[in-house]
Design an enzyme around this catalytic site. Structure first.
Site, PDB file in Angstrom:
ATOM      1  CB  THR A  46      -1.660   0.524   1.054  1.00 28.36           C
ATOM      2  OG1 THR A  46      -2.083  -1.044   1.486  1.00 28.36           O
ATOM      3  CG2 THR A  46      -1.725   1.050   1.479  1.00 28.36           C
ATOM      4  NE  ARG A  74      -9.418  -7.458   2.292  1.00 24.42           N
ATOM      5  CZ  ARG A  74      -8.321  -5.789   2.581  1.00 24.42           C
ATOM      6  NH1 ARG A  74      -7.940  -6.298   1.506  1.00 24.42           N
ATOM      7  NH2 ARG A  74      -7.774  -5.667   3.698  1.00 24.42           N
ATOM      8  N   GLY A  81     -10.768  -3.772   0.966  1.00 21.25           N
ATOM      9  CA  GLY A  81      -9.674  -3.360   2.126  1.00 21.25           C
ATOM     10  C   GLY A  81     -10.151  -1.159   2.965  1.00 21.25           C
ATOM     11  CG  ASP A  82      -7.003  -0.030   5.588  1.00 26.70           C
ATOM     12  OD1 ASP A  82      -7.020  -1.208   4.686  1.00 26.70           O
ATOM     13  OD2 ASP A  82      -5.964   0.844   5.683  1.00 26.70           O
ATOM     14  CB  THR A 127       0.019   1.145   4.997  1.00 25.81           C
ATOM     15  OG1 THR A 127       0.449  -0.339   4.305  1.00 25.81           O
ATOM     16  CG2 THR A 127       1.484   1.436   5.686  1.00 25.81           C
ATOM     17  N   GLY A 128      -1.847  -1.521   6.025  1.00 28.49           N
ATOM     18  CA  GLY A 128      -1.670  -2.606   7.261  1.00 28.49           C
ATOM     19  C   GLY A 128      -3.013  -3.414   7.387  1.00 28.49           C
ATOM     20  N   GLY A 181      -6.134  -4.431   6.830  1.00 27.08           N
ATOM     21  CA  GLY A 181      -7.032  -3.279   6.743  1.00 27.08           C
ATOM     22  C   GLY A 181      -8.480  -3.566   7.246  1.00 27.08           C
TER      23      GLY A 181
HETATM   24  N1  ASP Z   1      -4.950  -2.051   3.862  1.00 25.29           N
HETATM   25  C1  ASP Z   1      -4.371  -2.438   3.399  1.00 25.29           C
HETATM   26  C2  ASP Z   1      -4.903  -4.121   2.511  1.00 25.29           C
HETATM   27  O1  ASP Z   1      -5.919  -4.477   3.933  1.00 25.29           O
HETATM   28  C3  ASP Z   1      -3.004  -3.211   2.468  1.00 25.29           C
HETATM   29  C4  ASP Z   1      -1.716  -2.545   3.170  1.00 25.29           C
HETATM   30  O2  ASP Z   1      -1.294  -2.075   3.902  1.00 25.29           O
HETATM   31  O3  ASP Z   1      -1.017  -3.580   3.017  1.00 25.29           O
HETATM   32  O4  ASP Z   1      -5.859  -3.715   1.560  1.00 25.29           O
END
Ligand code: ASP
Length: 308
Positions: free
Chosen positions: A176, A204, A206-207, A227-228, A230
């Site tokens: 991300t 799916r 994510g956030d 980032t993380g 999600g």
């Molecule tokens: N937050 C992102 C998601 O869940 C993934 C990421 O930040 O690596 O899609």
């Protein structure tokens, strides 16, 4: 001179020095530097925070090292479905796209949604139709392909697990990319873009494209890009929570981000991090994982590019 500043990230996770060759580290640093310079020069020339975050994230999307645009991870059917969002802290304008394929730069499409769709969030086929109608550049699937992401997918293909970028016990990293900026007119903006999780399925999302979870900007408080993991950032409405802590509790950017990253996300296994800028141009880059690809540059002359 009015203060302005820019911060960027290229994902967080268990990024360990022992797994990084010098050459690879140099490539990551060069990618971050390039994005930072492109975005910062816009601010330096009097450009807007929105234009700066848009340009900085576009650079990172075009770099296949990062999990966004070119180099996005694979879904369980071997496709690439990307999410992106952008927000203007001056008027709370926002644009987002979820699960889009073929679009070279999803962040540009999110920006177009904000400017010209009359909506905030477009998903899947509808978002792609909108992109075509707006004359967006569409790419064949192999444009998004990279050997590295393909190998990651092969390791989990056919299983029920989905992985955040490369998520093995000894090498866990979230992909991300994102940027936050304050321009010389006092406007804040944030932008975030991702390929999501390896082997994700059922469309799916994510956030990253969800305003308030992965991205938020409001001139009176802050601009945030996350980032993380999600699912946890979604459930905690992480980016907006930082803004709310500043607005309602009078916390500083740094303290509010610490509260969310360490005391709210971490106990729920919300591994990852976020970058933020406040209305004074203070930057904060925080993570609860081993590392986060990150950089900032401020008009007071300070700057940093860091990974671990
Ligand atoms: N937050 C992102 C998601 O869940 C993934 C990421 O930040 O690596 O899609």
């Amino acid at each position: 001179m009015q203060t302005f500043s820019l911060a960027i990230h290229g994902g967080a996770g268990t990024i360990l020095k022992k797994h990084m060759t010098a050459d690879k580290e140099n490539l990551y640093r060069a990618g971050l530097k390039q994005s930072l310079e492109v975005g910062y020069s816009i601010l330096k020339n009097g450009g807007s925070a929105i234009d700066a975050v848009l340009a900085a994230v576009t650079e990172l999307e075009n770099n296949e090292l990062f999990n966004a645009g070119k180099g996005s991870v694979f879904t369980n059917t071997g496709t690439h479905e990307m999410d992106a969002s952008i927000m203007d802290g001056g008027n709370l304008g926002a644009g987002a796209v979820g699960a889009v394929r073929s679009v070279k730069n999803p962040i540009q499409l999110a920006h177009q949604v904000m400017m010209h769709s009359g909506h905030v969030f477009l998903g899947g086929e509808g978002a792609i139709d909108f992109a075509r109608q707006q004359g967006f550049e569409m790419m064949p699937d192999d444009y998004f392909y990279s050997d590295f992401r393909y190998d990651q997918w092969q390791k989990v293909k056919g299983s029920d697990t989905f992985h955040l970028d490369h998520d093995t016990p000894d090498d866990k990293k979230f992909g991300t990319v994102g940027a936050v900026a304050l321009d010389a007119s006092g406007n804040l903006a944030a932008a975030t873009s991702t390929g999501g999780m390896t082997n994700k399925k059922f469309g799916r999302i994510g956030d990253t494209p969800v305003i308030g979870s992965g991205t938020y900007a409001k001139n009176s408080t802050c601009a945030i890009s996350c980032t993380g993991n999600g699912e946890v950032f979604l459930r905690t409405v992480a980016a907006y929570d930082v803004s709310a802590l500043m607005e309602y509790r009078g916390m500083t950017l740094n303290d509010a981000m610490h509260e969310v990253v360490m005391n709210k996300l971490k106990p729920m296994d919300g591994d990852g991090g976020m970058i933020g800028i406040d209305s004074l141009g203070n930057c904060s880059l925080q993570f609860n994982s081993a590392g986060m690809y990150r950089a900032y540059r401020k008009s007071d002359g300070t700057s940093e590019i860091a990974i671990f």
